[in-house]
Design a protein around this motif. Structure first.
Motif, short mmCIF file in Angstrom:
data_model
loop_
_atom_site.label_atom_id
_atom_site.label_comp_id
_atom_site.label_asym_id
_atom_site.label_seq_id
_atom_site.Cartn_x
_atom_site.Cartn_y
_atom_site.Cartn_z
N SER A 1 0.96 -1.22 0.13
CA SER A 1 -0.07 0.06 -0.16
C SER A 1 0.86 1.32 0.02
O SER A 1 0.35 2.28 0.05
CB SER A 1 -0.84 0.20 1.18
N LEU A 2 2.12 1.17 -0.14
CA LEU A 2 3.00 2.44 -0.26
C LEU A 2 2.58 3.19 -1.47
O LEU A 2 2.21 2.56 -2.55
CB LEU A 2 4.40 1.87 -0.24
N PRO A 3 2.98 4.13 -1.55
CA PRO A 3 2.58 5.22 -2.68
C PRO A 3 3.30 4.46 -3.89
O PRO A 3 4.54 4.03 -4.05
CB PRO A 3 3.39 6.53 -2.55
N GLY A 4 2.44 4.22 -5.08
CA GLY A 4 2.93 3.63 -6.44
C GLY A 4 3.72 4.87 -7.19
O GLY A 4 3.66 5.98 -6.83
N GLY A 5 3.96 4.45 -8.15
CA GLY A 5 4.56 5.23 -9.24
C GLY A 5 4.17 4.76 -10.65
O GLY A 5 3.45 3.86 -10.85
N ASP A 6 4.83 5.17 -11.86
CA ASP A 6 4.44 4.79 -13.14
C ASP A 6 4.78 3.21 -13.43
O ASP A 6 4.27 2.83 -14.25
CB ASP A 6 5.45 5.45 -14.12
N TRP A 7 5.85 2.82 -12.65
CA TRP A 7 6.28 1.44 -13.04
C TRP A 7 5.86 0.42 -11.77
O TRP A 7 6.79 -0.56 -11.66
CB TRP A 7 7.90 1.54 -13.21
#
Lengths: 436, 293
Positions: free
Chosen positions: A376-382
């Motif tokens: 659940s940590l912040p995601g990114g583009d990848w």
């Protein structure tokens, strides 16, 4: 007289037989899975409970060996027209089964057809799109979902007087102290999964062209930049200095020394939690997978590992309805919480996560929450996932080349050149198998 | 001698039919299917396939790994055949001379024959385990840090040892019965002419054993090539990594684990040709030197 009574009893028996069959005319559905040991027991328990909870459907789980064996058995049975209703397919095989359009009924369609409420937002963010197509439609139902986390031998930390590291830079600082205290500082059990796929996700780095492979098979290529090569150069240094130990590509060989209390940190699956808490004799905890602070934008969440359940096509509507009913049962908060508690795999719905929190599960065993928190940590583009064909073979190439790095037979740059060359060749070949 | 002939010319074919149909269904048909599949790249589920000509063969042969696997297969086959034949012959000659309690010796030497290859692999794992294996501990005493599953040489050696151990009893049984088939009068005549037991063995006994030896040579090469699969798979715990594997194991790895039907079919076609050539060589060249009585 004799003749009459026998006729009468025959008729009675026939009548009885017909009523008894109609009362038990449940629809049989089959589920091929790859969950051995304790996990298999929990799978059987869930199936038994499901069969008790209703009587329209009768579910039979069948253990088919490892992940690869299960997928191969499923493919062979599909080609022979004898496929099971549900098959468990692991992360690396996802591209194979999702790429074969027509082999499965997308789980989203299956549930909607059976009139079951489906909202993709009900699922926790980390698992939502890993088994979805490029339009975000869920194809496979996430089942045993895990993430690589770091298990910590608390006794070792105390002896060495150090804290568990958040980053690899911190690890490099404390590793000599752990070694001095008589411990092997680090081992890990799955180099392609932990040090490659999740390295990419944890540092928000591109893994493959075509949007990590989601946008199509044509022209998908692996992407390896400096961060991952530098990581492997560092790991090789750790190995040479005695800060890291490598026991081959097998999972268990690398976990055993941690279980025996010889290793301070072991990188494994959040799903290993149940097994570890039953075996180890020392206090242990778990924390997030470390990352390199020096890599810009690092610290994002990890991919899910584990496997999903796919509903195979070519089955009567009645059976598909039963599959939908089982999926509904399986994703209910109570069943998810049971699965999570018994195995350590993460709960896949927000409701189940809330239930586990409310029940005080994480106060009793804080380590059990690490996997889901990391997802659940912040995601990114990848960080959504990756989709590559013949990926099992690509992993084999990685395992081989990483073995060469650790044995000193190849330099990091040479090994990655080989992985890129052979991996891209395999991707190119897979593109040719796809339907024209 | 009276010649026996069938009255109807079709009856012999009819009697051969069960055997021929088994060959056709279980050998010719799959072989033809493999040859066909080797020219295609196919979706594992069977939805689509593309004709790619000789691409699968070119990809296979041009990969650096394939050369390494081939080299290991040749070395592995040589050592397994050499040691399992050599040791079995030695044991058979010695057991043949035992007068008291010979059946106990023979049983002890033969029981391993009944061990299934995966079980042999499992025993191998226990003996060579990185954490608890007694052989690893013994090697450590002489300063050899043996690491099965990590070190290429160590793993290959362990696999060879287990494969040899598993194969010795079969060879032993055949050699022993071969030795017992050599007539006493020949041996006694030789003993009168020559005092040296070793020389007698090489000039009299060994040539008389040659038909058995030739048969076993073929059996053992086939064993090392194909039947060691179970041992290898169990010893590598289905995760080969950087460990040595044989050509047959690679076919399995790419075809069954990797679902690459075209690539693994091409490999099995290559293997089929190799076996074909090997058989011709064996029967044309080596068999000429073998004398049957």
């Amino acid at each position: 007289m004799n003749y009459r009574t026998s006729i009468a009893s025959l008729v009675a028996a026939a009548a009885l037989a017909s009523t008894s069959t109609s009362a038990f005319s449940a629809t049989d559905i089959s589920w091929w899975h790859a969950m051995g040991g304790r996990l298999g027991e929990v799978v059987n328990e869930i199936s038994t409970n499901y069969n008790k909870a209703q009587d329209a459907c009768q579910l039979t789980p069948v253990y088919k060996g490892g992940y690869e064996d299960t997928l191969t058995a499923g493919i062979a049975s599909f080609r022979a027209g004898e496929q099971p209703n549900i098959i468990q397919v692991f992360d690396a095989g996802a591209a194979t089964i999702i790429g074969a359009k027509g082999a499965t009924v997308p789980v989203e369609d299956l549930l909607k057809e059976a009139g079951v409420d489906f909202n993709i937002e009900d699922y926790i963010s980390g698992v939502r799109y890993f088994y979805a197509d490029s339009n975000g439609k869920m194809i496979g139902m996430p089942f045993n979902s895990s993430s690589p986390i770091m298990y910590v031998n608390e006794e070792a930390l105390e002896k060495a007087g150090v804290q568990a590291p958040k980053t690899w830079e911190e690890f490099e600082e404390i590793a000599p102290k752990l070694k001095e205290a008589g411990y092997i500082p680090l081992t890990q059990s799955h180099t392609p999964w932990i040090f490659t796929e999740n390295f990419k996700s944890r540092h928000n780095l591109q893994f493959a062209t075509n949007n990590n492979g989601y946008d199509g098979v044509e022209g998908t290529k692996l992407v390896f930049g400096d961060p991952i090569k530098n990581h492997f150069k560092a790991v090789k240094d750790w190995l040479d200095n005695g800060y890291y130990a490598y026991y081959g590509a097998g999972w268990g060989d690398n976990q055993t020394p941690f279980n025996d209390g010889k290793v301070a940190f072991w990188l494994g699956s959040s799903g290993s939690f149940g097994g570890i808490s039953q075996t180890v004799q020392f206090p242990f905890s778990a924390t997030f997978l470390p990352y390199w602070d020096a890599v810009e934008g690092a610290g994002t969440g990890t991919f899910i590992g584990g496997a999903a359940l796919f509903a195979m096509s070519g089955k009567p509507a009645e059976e598909n309805k039963c599959v939908a009913s089982f999926f509904e049962y399986l994703t209910s908060p109570e069943v998810q919480y049971f699965w999570h508690r018994e195995t350590g795999y993460v709960p896949i719905t927000n409701a189940a996560y809330e239930l586990a929190k409310k029940d005080g599960h994480y106060e009793r065993t804080p380590a059990a929450e690490v996997g889901i928190k990391q997802l659940s940590l912040p995601g990114g583009d990848w960080t959504k996932g990756y989709r590559m064909g013949f990926y099992v073979q690509i992993r084999d190439v990685m395992n081989r080349e990483y073995g060469k790095i650790f044995a000193g037979e190849a330099s990091v740059d040479e090994a990655f050149a080989t992985i890129e060359g052979e991996g891209n060749k395999l991707l190119e070949r897979f593109a040719k198998t796809a339907q024209q | 001698m009276k010649k026996v002939q069938f009255q109807n010319r079709w009856i012999p074919y009819l009697l051969l039919l069960p055997q021929l149909s088994i060959v056709a269904v279980f050998f010719l048909w799959p072989a033809a299917e493999a040859v066909r599949a080797s020219f295609f790249l196919e979706d594992p589920f069977g939805f689509g396939s593309t004709f790619v000509g000789f691409d699968n063969f070119i990809d296979t042969v041009s990969s650096s790994d394939y050369l390494r696997v081939t080299r290991f297969t040749v070395v592995f086959t040589f050592f397994v055949t050499f040691f399992s034949l050599g040791l079995a012959l030695l044991l058979a000659v010695k057991a043949d001379k035992v007068l008291h309690g010979s059946s106990a010796y023979k049983t002890l030497l033969m029981w391993v024959y009944a061990v299934a290859p995966p079980v042999a692999g499992l025993i191998g794992i226990l003996l060579f385990d990185q954490h608890v294996g007694p052989i690893v501990d013994m090697a450590a005493l002489v300063g050899w840090k043996m690491q099965i599953g990590v070190n290429y040489f160590d793993t290959g050696m362990a696999m060879t040892m287990v494969a040899v151990w598993k194969q010795i009893p079969v060879n032993f049984i055949f050699f022993l019965s071969g030795l017992q088939g050599i007539s006493k009068s020949v041996q006694e005549a030789a003993a009168i002419d020559c005092r040296s037991g070793i020389r007698r063995f090489w000039t009299v006994t060994f040539p008389l054993l040659a038909p058995t030896g030739f048969f076993l040579l073929i059996i053992n090469i086939t064993y090392a090539f194909f039947d060691t699969f179970g041992i290898i798979d169990v010893m590598l715990k289905t995760q080969p990594g950087n460990d040595p594997i044989t050509l047959v194991y690679k076919v399995y790895q790419d075809g069954f684990r990797g679902n690459d039907l075209g690539g693994s079919s091409a490999q099995s076609v290559i293997l089929m040709l190799v076996v074909f050539v090997l058989t011709i060589v064996q029967f044309r060249l080596i068999e000429r030197r073998v004398h049957y009585t």
